[in-house]
Design an enzyme around this catalytic site. Structure first.
Site, mmCIF file in Angstrom:
data_model
loop_
_atom_site.group_PDB
_atom_site.id
_atom_site.type_symbol
_atom_site.label_atom_id
_atom_site.label_comp_id
_atom_site.label_asym_id
_atom_site.label_seq_id
_atom_site.Cartn_x
_atom_site.Cartn_y
_atom_site.Cartn_z
ATOM 1 N N HIS A 1 3.176 39.778 -63.681
ATOM 2 C CA HIS A 1 3.043 38.236 -63.418
ATOM 3 C C HIS A 1 4.058 36.923 -62.718
ATOM 4 O O HIS A 1 4.327 36.795 -64.318
ATOM 5 C CB HIS A 1 1.749 37.826 -63.433
ATOM 6 C CG HIS A 1 0.423 38.531 -63.614
ATOM 7 N ND1 HIS A 1 0.363 39.966 -64.928
ATOM 8 C CD2 HIS A 1 -0.811 38.492 -62.609
ATOM 9 C CE1 HIS A 1 -0.299 40.286 -64.658
ATOM 10 N NE2 HIS A 1 -1.408 39.427 -63.558
ATOM 11 N N HIS A 2 3.518 36.398 -62.326
ATOM 12 C CA HIS A 2 4.747 35.186 -61.599
ATOM 13 C C HIS A 2 5.220 34.325 -62.673
ATOM 14 O O HIS A 2 4.096 34.152 -63.500
ATOM 15 C CB HIS A 2 5.142 34.698 -60.724
ATOM 16 C CG HIS A 2 5.597 33.616 -60.293
ATOM 17 N ND1 HIS A 2 4.870 32.243 -59.903
ATOM 18 C CD2 HIS A 2 7.075 33.434 -60.461
ATOM 19 C CE1 HIS A 2 6.215 31.695 -59.548
ATOM 20 N NE2 HIS A 2 7.081 32.030 -60.353
ATOM 21 N N ALA A 3 6.266 34.058 -63.799
ATOM 22 C CA ALA A 3 6.562 33.056 -64.501
ATOM 23 C C ALA A 3 6.139 31.571 -63.694
ATOM 24 O O ALA A 3 6.777 30.943 -64.302
ATOM 25 C CB ALA A 3 7.542 33.660 -65.700
ATOM 26 N N ASP A 4 5.070 30.851 -63.308
ATOM 27 C CA ASP A 4 4.974 29.800 -63.029
ATOM 28 C C ASP A 4 4.785 28.556 -63.744
ATOM 29 O O ASP A 4 5.087 27.442 -62.734
ATOM 30 C CB ASP A 4 3.168 30.212 -61.713
ATOM 31 C CG ASP A 4 2.305 30.472 -63.145
ATOM 32 O OD1 ASP A 4 2.691 31.180 -63.907
ATOM 33 O OD2 ASP A 4 0.714 30.171 -62.412
ATOM 34 N N THR B 1 2.431 32.837 -56.888
ATOM 35 C CA THR B 1 3.344 32.205 -56.535
ATOM 36 C C THR B 1 4.702 32.915 -57.018
ATOM 37 O O THR B 1 4.371 34.715 -57.190
ATOM 38 C CB THR B 1 3.509 31.096 -57.463
ATOM 39 O OG1 THR B 1 3.148 31.294 -58.936
ATOM 40 C CG2 THR B 1 2.823 29.950 -56.833
#
Ligand SMILES: [Zn+2]
Length: 431
Positions: free
Chosen positions: A183-186, A215
């Site tokens: 998962h994106h490190a938003d 994102t």
């Protein structure tokens, strides 16, 4: 100097969203059981370190006071009994309650000890107490300043990095954060997105077109002083070992070389695995091992091995302990001494009490899942992937890397004269 710190404590059990939740404390506990069962923690180069609770002042380095106070209030209320209705409704504002982030007793304490563990790791590595550290409980990369997100209450990596920068304000420290979770490190990206050129974030993840949090597109590259310092490499579902490593090796080392970090924090989520129930990437434990090794190599090449490896996602219990034990063994320098298979009595202990997700005896998977194998023989699929990989590599190397190189050249031009003046002053004094 011991080489590797292992941050380990039963206190991490408190970070527990409940039996039905995919982020189970067992993921971390079984990793430690495997590490201990192989006696890696008794290696003379390993030092076991206890985490501590992060202070409220430290939490406020990133999180809003109002949000922290609410988490504390919920924790205190749950000590006494069921959550009062006003707090249940109040939680919606902070993304706490129904959904990804159910409230739980000792939520504040359990989350603060995770943050404290990552702070202990970052301090130990930066201060030279150890060369590198493994903090399996950390990596809660989705937490935002004002709310919980994606199983993450407090953002340990952000707070630990901000703590380090605050503690050493005069040293113009540069920290690279690299995140290989599916998962994106938003949350981490947002913490540094407009403010600083002291932190560069790289996130490789399954594209936000297909996966939470939606994102992490390549166009998100930072604003103002941070332009070029947020690097996103979105990947297609089913990306398998070789495809992943081709892209990684073509873009990441150039960025690290241009940035020249003083310390690397890596988030090592293993939900990239082809059997993970929450994501659709196609890696095996062999690919994951290579990624860990490549990050470690970069730390050795550019910042004297200073690497803080935190955990992250990974929701197949049969995968997480094996992958993270290989990561830890690599940090400790004993990866090639790991047995090919986990001893039978130890395996039995690890799998006791579970009927599903049994840990297999091998560290390295015999191959990817059948679905990935099928795609590896599908030429149309491979052509699409080849083209996509080329585009990503082109865009990072030609549109983002030059921004970093230019900015770093300007930084050196600014710093160099000062350093030269200092040296000149020093030699004048000596004379
Ligand atoms: Zn994840």
């Amino acid at each position: 100097m011991a080489r590797t710190a292992l941050i380990m404590s039963d206190a991490f059990k408190a970070y527990n969203f409940g039996k039905q939740h995919p982020l189970k404390p067992e993921r971390v506990l079984l990793t430690w059981e495997l590490i201990k069962g192989l006696h890696l923690h008794e290696n003379p180069n390993c030092v076991v370190m206890e985490p501590r609770l992060a202070t409220e002042e430290e939490l406020e380095l990133f999180h809003d006071k109002e949000y922290i106070n609410f988490v504390k209030k919920v924790s205190a209320a749950l000590e006494k009994g069921p959550l009062p209705e006003d707090l249940e409704i109040g939680g919606l504002k902070y993304n706490l309650g129904p959904g990804d982030n159910p409230v739980f007793p000792k939520m504040h304490e359990g989350s603060s000890i995770v943050v404290g563990g990552t702070i202990v790791a970052v301090d130990a590595v930066y201060d030279g107490v150890v060369e590198n550290a493994f903090q399996a409980g950390g990596g809660l990369h989705h937490a935002q300043a004002d709310k919980a997100s994606g199983f993450c209450i407090y953002n340990d990596s952000v707070i630990a990095i901000k703590h380090l920068l605050q503690k050493h304000p005069r040293e113009n420290l540069k920290v690279l954060y690299i995140d290989v979770d599916a998962h994106h490190a938003d949350g981490v990206q947002s913490a540094f997105y407009t403010d600083t050129d002291n932190v560069l974030t790289i996130s490789l993840h399954e594209s936000g077109k297909f996966l939470f949090p939606g994102t992490g597109f390549i166009e998100e590259k930072g604003i103002g002083i941070h332009e070029g310092y947020a690097v996103n490499i979105p990947l297609l579902p089913y990306t398998y070992d070789d495809l992943y490593l081709d892209i990684f090796d073509d873009v990441v080392p150039r960025i690290v070389k241009a940035f020249q970090p003083d310390l690397i924090v890596s988030q090592n989520g293993v939900d990239t695995h082809c059997t993970d129930p929450l994501a659709q990437l196609g890696l095996t434990t062999k690919g994951q091992r290579e990624i860990f090794k490549h990050i470690h190599e970069l730390a050795k090449k550019y910042c004297k091995g200073k690497l803080v490896a935190v955990g992250g996602g990974g929701y197949n219990i049969a995968v997480v302990p094996r992958s993270w034990t290989m990561l830890f063994a690599d940090l400790l320098g004993v990866l090639d001494q790991l047995p090919a298979t986990i001893p039978a009595d130890l395996l039995q202990k690890l799998n006791a009490g579970r009927d599903t997700d049994l840990i297999p005896e091998y560290f390295i998977d015999p191959g990817p899942s059948d679905e990935i194998k099928m795609r590896m023989n599908d030429f149309k699929f491979l052509d699409e992937f080849e083209l996509y990989g080329q585009e990503m590599r082109y865009r990072v190397n030609n549109q983002i890397l030059p921004l970093i190189e230019k900015h770093e050249a300007a930084r050196h031009a600014q710093i160099a004269p000062k350093t030269m003046v200092k040296k000149a002053e020093k030699s004048a004094k000596q004379k």
